[in-house]
Design a protein around this motif. Structure first.
Motif, PDB file in Angstrom:
ATOM      1  N   CYS A   3       1.144  -4.109  -3.492  1.00  0.00           N
ATOM      2  CA  CYS A   3       1.763  -4.798  -2.350  1.00  0.00           C
ATOM      3  C   CYS A   3       0.823  -4.971  -1.161  1.00  0.00           C
ATOM      4  CB  CYS A   3       3.004  -4.048  -1.883  1.00  0.00           C
ATOM      5  SG  CYS A   3       4.367  -4.114  -3.062  1.00  0.00           S
ATOM      6  N   HIS A   4       0.083  -3.928  -0.823  1.00  0.00           N
ATOM      7  CA  HIS A   4      -0.766  -3.962   0.368  1.00  0.00           C
ATOM      8  C   HIS A   4      -2.249  -4.091   0.044  1.00  0.00           C
ATOM      9  CE1 HIS A   4       2.516  -3.117   3.134  1.00  0.00           C
ATOM     10  NE2 HIS A   4       2.967  -2.247   2.252  1.00  0.00           N
ATOM     11  N   GLY A  13       2.557  -7.527   0.681  1.00  0.00           N
ATOM     12  CA  GLY A  13       2.849  -6.834   1.934  1.00  0.00           C
ATOM     13  C   GLY A  13       1.763  -7.111   2.956  1.00  0.00           C
ATOM     14  N   VAL A  35       7.698   4.636   5.607  1.00  0.00           N
ATOM     15  CA  VAL A  35       7.443   5.075   4.231  1.00  0.00           C
ATOM     16  C   VAL A  35       8.692   5.751   3.659  1.00  0.00           C
ATOM     17  CG1 VAL A  35       6.064   6.603   2.773  1.00  0.00           C
ATOM     18  CG2 VAL A  35       4.945   5.271   4.573  1.00  0.00           C
ATOM     19  N   GLY A  38      11.755   2.846   4.091  1.00  0.00           N
ATOM     20  CA  GLY A  38      11.481   1.472   3.712  1.00  0.00           C
ATOM     21  C   GLY A  38      11.926   0.497   4.775  1.00  0.00           C
ATOM     22  N   MET A  44      10.129  -3.926   1.660  1.00  0.00           N
ATOM     23  CA  MET A  44       9.462  -2.626   1.559  1.00  0.00           C
ATOM     24  C   MET A  44      10.471  -1.597   1.061  1.00  0.00           C
ATOM     25  SD  MET A  44       6.859  -0.542   2.210  1.00  0.00           S
ATOM     26  CE  MET A  44       6.636   1.208   2.514  1.00  0.00           C
ATOM     27  N   TRP A  47      10.310   5.244   0.074  1.00  0.00           N
ATOM     28  CA  TRP A  47       9.539   6.156  -0.771  1.00  0.00           C
ATOM     29  C   TRP A  47       9.820   7.608  -0.438  1.00  0.00           C
ATOM     30  CZ3 TRP A  47       7.157   4.384  -4.954  1.00  0.00           C
ATOM     31  CH2 TRP A  47       6.890   3.014  -5.019  1.00  0.00           C
TER      32      TRP A  47
END
Length: 68
Positions: A3-4, A13, A35, A38, A44, A47
């Motif tokens: 994603c990043h 992301g 994180v 999300g 996102m 996590w």
């Protein structure tokens, strides 16, 4: 990385290597929150299931990307 980007450069992301933050100010507290919880509206996922220690490690790493 999917994603990043592998270096935080941004793909699906946003970039994590610049000084711009989409959610919060870039403080450790803000990054831990993103994180953990999300940002579902931005795609996102949360996590927090990784556990507090891993969330803190990931968050610290994310912040370190802007310091390089």
């Amino acid at each position: 990385a999917s994603c990043h980007g592998a270096a935080g450069e941004g793909l699906i992301g946003p970039s994590l290597v610049d000084d711009e933050w989409n959610n919060g100010t870039g403080s450790l507290e803000d990054v831990v929150s993103v994180v953990t919880n999300g940002v579902p509206a931005a795609g996102m996922p949360p996590w927090g299931h990784m556990g507090q220690q891993k969330v803190l490690q990931v968050s610290t790493y994310v912040i370190s990307l802007t310091e390089q």
